[in-house]
Write a protein that holds these residues in place. Structure first.
Motif, PDB file in Angstrom:
ATOM      1  N   ARG A 198      18.083  24.714  40.631  1.00  0.00           N
ATOM      2  CA  ARG A 198      19.603  24.351  40.593  1.00  0.00           C
ATOM      3  C   ARG A 198      19.765  23.995  39.112  1.00  0.00           C
ATOM      4  N   ASP A 199      19.106  23.550  38.275  1.00  0.00           N
ATOM      5  CA  ASP A 199      19.340  23.265  36.964  1.00  0.00           C
ATOM      6  C   ASP A 199      20.069  24.305  36.263  1.00  0.00           C
ATOM      7  N   LEU A 200      19.989  25.515  36.573  1.00  0.00           N
ATOM      8  CA  LEU A 200      20.487  26.816  35.826  1.00  0.00           C
ATOM      9  C   LEU A 200      21.983  26.958  36.155  1.00  0.00           C
ATOM     10  N   LEU A 201      22.555  26.338  37.243  1.00  0.00           N
ATOM     11  CA  LEU A 201      23.815  26.648  37.903  1.00  0.00           C
ATOM     12  C   LEU A 201      24.881  26.210  36.705  1.00  0.00           C
ATOM     13  N   VAL A 202      24.602  25.249  35.915  1.00  0.00           N
ATOM     14  CA  VAL A 202      25.478  24.597  35.061  1.00  0.00           C
ATOM     15  C   VAL A 202      25.661  25.784  33.759  1.00  0.00           C
ATOM     16  N   GLU A 203      24.656  26.797  33.915  1.00  0.00           N
ATOM     17  CA  GLU A 203      24.879  27.861  32.747  1.00  0.00           C
ATOM     18  C   GLU A 203      25.690  29.240  33.295  1.00  0.00           C
ATOM     19  N   ILE A 204      26.173  29.106  34.476  1.00  0.00           N
ATOM     20  CA  ILE A 204      26.881  29.971  35.092  1.00  0.00           C
ATOM     21  C   ILE A 204      28.252  29.724  34.898  1.00  0.00           C
ATOM     22  N   THR A 205      29.064  30.670  34.321  1.00  0.00           N
ATOM     23  CA  THR A 205      30.439  30.564  34.106  1.00  0.00           C
ATOM     24  C   THR A 205      31.323  31.408  34.465  1.00  0.00           C
ATOM     25  N   ARG A 206      32.609  31.367  34.728  1.00  0.00           N
ATOM     26  CA  ARG A 206      33.453  32.208  35.172  1.00  0.00           C
ATOM     27  C   ARG A 206      33.753  33.194  34.313  1.00  0.00           C
ATOM     28  N   LYS A 207      33.989  34.508  34.951  1.00  0.00           N
ATOM     29  CA  LYS A 207      34.138  35.712  34.156  1.00  0.00           C
ATOM     30  C   LYS A 207      35.485  35.694  33.787  1.00  0.00           C
ATOM     31  N   LYS A 208      36.089  35.961  32.505  1.00  0.00           N
ATOM     32  CA  LYS A 208      37.580  36.430  32.280  1.00  0.00           C
ATOM     33  C   LYS A 208      37.976  37.705  32.553  1.00  0.00           C
ATOM     34  N   CYS A 209      38.444  37.709  33.760  1.00  0.00           N
ATOM     35  CA  CYS A 209      39.115  39.164  33.887  1.00  0.00           C
ATOM     36  C   CYS A 209      40.346  38.918  34.878  1.00  0.00           C
ATOM     37  N   GLU A 210      41.055  40.031  34.765  1.00  0.00           N
ATOM     38  CA  GLU A 210      42.204  39.741  35.811  1.00  0.00           C
ATOM     39  C   GLU A 210      41.780  39.797  37.377  1.00  0.00           C
ATOM     40  N   PRO A 211      42.339  38.913  38.038  1.00  0.00           N
ATOM     41  CA  PRO A 211      42.202  38.511  39.381  1.00  0.00           C
ATOM     42  C   PRO A 211      42.368  39.748  40.358  1.00  0.00           C
ATOM     43  N   SER A 212      43.175  40.609  39.845  1.00  0.00           N
ATOM     44  CA  SER A 212      43.340  41.766  40.838  1.00  0.00           C
ATOM     45  C   SER A 212      42.270  42.919  40.719  1.00  0.00           C
ATOM     46  N   VAL A 213      41.497  42.716  40.003  1.00  0.00           N
ATOM     47  CA  VAL A 213      40.107  43.750  39.834  1.00  0.00           C
ATOM     48  C   VAL A 213      39.332  43.413  40.700  1.00  0.00           C
ATOM     49  N   PHE A 214      38.731  43.983  41.909  1.00  0.00           N
ATOM     50  CA  PHE A 214      37.941  43.710  42.622  1.00  0.00           C
ATOM     51  C   PHE A 214      36.717  44.768  42.521  1.00  0.00           C
ATOM     52  N   PRO A 215      35.597  44.258  42.951  1.00  0.00           N
ATOM     53  CA  PRO A 215      34.119  45.079  42.792  1.00  0.00           C
ATOM     54  C   PRO A 215      34.458  46.270  43.947  1.00  0.00           C
ATOM     55  N   ALA A 216      33.512  47.516  43.356  1.00  0.00           N
ATOM     56  CA  ALA A 216      33.809  48.592  44.441  1.00  0.00           C
ATOM     57  C   ALA A 216      33.401  48.168  45.737  1.00  0.00           C
ATOM     58  N   PHE A 217      32.212  47.431  45.981  1.00  0.00           N
ATOM     59  CA  PHE A 217      31.644  47.039  47.271  1.00  0.00           C
ATOM     60  C   PHE A 217      32.604  46.247  47.990  1.00  0.00           C
ATOM     61  N   LEU A 218      33.539  45.347  47.606  1.00  0.00           N
ATOM     62  CA  LEU A 218      34.688  44.862  48.334  1.00  0.00           C
ATOM     63  C   LEU A 218      35.629  45.810  48.780  1.00  0.00           C
ATOM     64  N   GLU A 219      35.766  46.722  47.908  1.00  0.00           N
ATOM     65  CA  GLU A 219      36.862  47.612  48.544  1.00  0.00           C
ATOM     66  C   GLU A 219      36.094  48.571  49.855  1.00  0.00           C
ATOM     67  N   ALA A 220      34.820  48.893  49.857  1.00  0.00           N
ATOM     68  CA  ALA A 220      34.098  49.627  50.812  1.00  0.00           C
ATOM     69  C   ALA A 220      34.011  48.738  51.824  1.00  0.00           C
ATOM     70  N   SER A 221      33.791  47.261  51.785  1.00  0.00           N
ATOM     71  CA  SER A 221      33.832  46.503  53.038  1.00  0.00           C
ATOM     72  C   SER A 221      35.201  46.469  53.685  1.00  0.00           C
ATOM     73  N   LYS A 222      36.523  46.583  53.095  1.00  0.00           N
ATOM     74  CA  LYS A 222      37.519  46.778  53.447  1.00  0.00           C
ATOM     75  C   LYS A 222      37.788  47.924  54.314  1.00  0.00           C
ATOM     76  N   ARG A 223      37.190  49.097  53.758  1.00  0.00           N
ATOM     77  CA  ARG A 223      37.377  50.241  54.809  1.00  0.00           C
ATOM     78  C   ARG A 223      36.583  50.441  55.905  1.00  0.00           C
ATOM     79  N   ASP A 224      35.384  49.704  55.753  1.00  0.00           N
ATOM     80  CA  ASP A 224      34.263  49.540  56.801  1.00  0.00           C
ATOM     81  C   ASP A 224      34.966  48.631  58.026  1.00  0.00           C
TER      82      ASP A 224
END
Length: 208
Positions: free
Chosen positions: A119-145
């Motif tokens: 749990r101590d490693l969680l503090v080292e995880i930060t948010r990515k700086k990217c456009e909120p409209s950019v979705f991962p390919a697997f998310l788009e695949a889940s929508k199609r499914d």
């Protein structure tokens, strides 16, 4: 004008809290970690239950986690921790923090700093700086499914309704046929009785 000692202390404190290395993990990460730990404890408590169904858990190595049943995860677990039932929204949040889908045949997610018992490693995880409209390919695949599944359900529902309609029609026709044959049977019996009665009267007349 000289800086007051109290003001200096306040500025130093604020700067200390703004440091990402000494701050607290993001609430989303804490909740995701907590749900995995609590679900594992609950699974151990009900290990002997034949009705126990695995929904989400760490993988065997503890370096990623698997959502075994997205439907149950969305319906029962997400509302307890995130106050919503949107699996796609959960995936978007994972992507925001740099999680990757690490398997093609199941919903398994990995991050180098997201590990069982760390749990101590969680503090080292930060948010990515990217456009909120950019979705991962697997998310788009889940929508199609999901769309394919919904279309299949609608098609099956339509077929069942059609079959039910045809069965009702056939049942109605069979009832009409039964009624017709019953009326025909009654008519034949009446004719038989009339014929038998006339024959007996003729025989009595001949004897007399």
């Amino acid at each position: 004008m000289a800086t007051e000692p109290n003001q200096l202390v306040i500025r130093q404190t604020a700067s200390h809290h703004q440091s990402p290395r000494t701050g607290s993990p993001a609430p989303f990460l804490c909740k995701t970690y907590d749900l995995l730990e609590e679900e594992e404890e609950e699974e151990l408590d009900h290990d002997n239950s034949c009705c126990n169904k695995r929904v989400v858990s760490w993988n065997g190595e503890g370096n990623s986690f698997v959502v075994w049943s997205p439907e149950d995860f969305s319906q029962f677990i997400l509302p307890r921790y995130f106050k919503h039932k949107n699996f796609s929204s959960f995936i978007r949040q994972l992507n925001t923090y740099g999680f990757k889908k690490s398997a093609t045949d199941r919903w398994e997610f990995h991050h180098d700093k997201f590990q069982k018992g760390r749990r101590d490693l969680l503090v080292e995880i930060t948010r990515k700086k990217c456009e909120p409209s950019v979705f991962p390919a697997f998310l788009e695949a889940s929508k199609r499914d999901y769309k394919v599944t919904a279309a299949s359900v609608d098609e099956n529902k339509h077929l069942l309704l059609e079959e039910n309609k045809n069965l009702r029609k056939e049942n109605s026709e069979l009832l009409m046929q039964i009624s017709h044959f019953k009326a025909l049977e009654t008519k034949l019996l009446d004719c038989l009785f009339q014929h038998t009665g006339s024959h007996n009267k003729t025989r009595e007349f001949v004897r007399s």
